[in-house]
Design an enzyme around this catalytic site. Structure first.
Site, PDB file in Angstrom:
ATOM      1  N   HIS A 102     -11.246   0.880  -1.088  1.00 24.15           N
ATOM      2  CA  HIS A 102     -11.359   2.284  -1.493  1.00 24.15           C
ATOM      3  C   HIS A 102     -10.869   3.175  -0.361  1.00 24.15           C
ATOM      4  CE1 HIS A 102     -15.146   1.019   0.366  1.00 24.15           C
ATOM      5  NE2 HIS A 102     -15.219   2.248   0.858  1.00 24.15           N
ATOM      6  N   HIS A 104     -11.374   6.973   1.161  1.00 29.15           N
ATOM      7  CA  HIS A 104     -12.192   8.188   1.165  1.00 29.15           C
ATOM      8  C   HIS A 104     -11.272   9.402   1.293  1.00 29.15           C
ATOM      9  CE1 HIS A 104     -16.165   6.239   2.133  1.00 29.15           C
ATOM     10  NE2 HIS A 104     -15.383   5.307   2.632  1.00 29.15           N
TER      11      HIS A 104
END
Ligand code: 5GP
Ligand code: ZN
Length: 140
Positions: A102, A104
């Site tokens: 992922h 951010h």
């Protein structure tokens, strides 16, 4: 397609767990972090399970960062952020707690917005720069 049945982000990608969705296509999903460090803190993930940035095929990395850029632009236009940090943690030593890749996207407002990246130079200094660069180049 890689899928880990114990992975919380795989479940979010398949809508088995709810999220505040920001963007979605067949390969990429962006949604708000459940524990935001600033207003609008967004996570951009591949729907397919890869444990971290280093494991993701380059064509998918391109797509994720295109979405991250669009979210970053929207944070400035719509949330009136004055800056944005884009970052991804690789492995627990770097702060990774969810082992599904992922990125951010962290909108920034001012120096009291509660988030801090510390880039003050550390004691490691600049010795061995040539050797270090040579070692990294060997792995490219
Ligand atoms: P990491 O520390 O792995 O780079 O970041 C993981 C992020 O995922 C954390 O900021 C955490 O708040 C967020 N997170 C963990 N579980 C969930 C969840 O179930 N839903 C959402 N939206 N975010 C989550
Ligand atoms: Zn996963």
């Amino acid at each position: 397609m890689n899928y880990d049945e114990d992975c919380i982000f795989c479940k979010i990608g398949r809508k088995e767990i709810a999220s505040a969705k920001v963007y979605e296509d067949s390969e990429v999903l962006a949604f708000l972090d459940v524990n935001p460090v600033t207003k609008g803190h967004t996570l951009v993930i591949t729907k397919e399970h890869f444990s971290n940035f280093n494991e993701v095929p380059k064509n998918l990395i391109n797509k994720v960062f295109q979405v991250a850029q669009t979210v970053s632009q929207a944070a400035i236009m719509e949330l009136h952020a004055t800056g944005v940090n884009i970052l991804t943690n690789v492995n627990p030593s770097a702060g990774q707690s969810v082992m599904h890749f992922h990125v951010h996207v962290i909108p920034r407002y001012d120096n009291t917005d509660g988030f801090k990246l510390d880039f003050t130079p550390k004691a490691i200094g600049t010795r061995d720069m040539t050797n270090i660069a040579t070692m990294i180049k060997k792995g490219l």
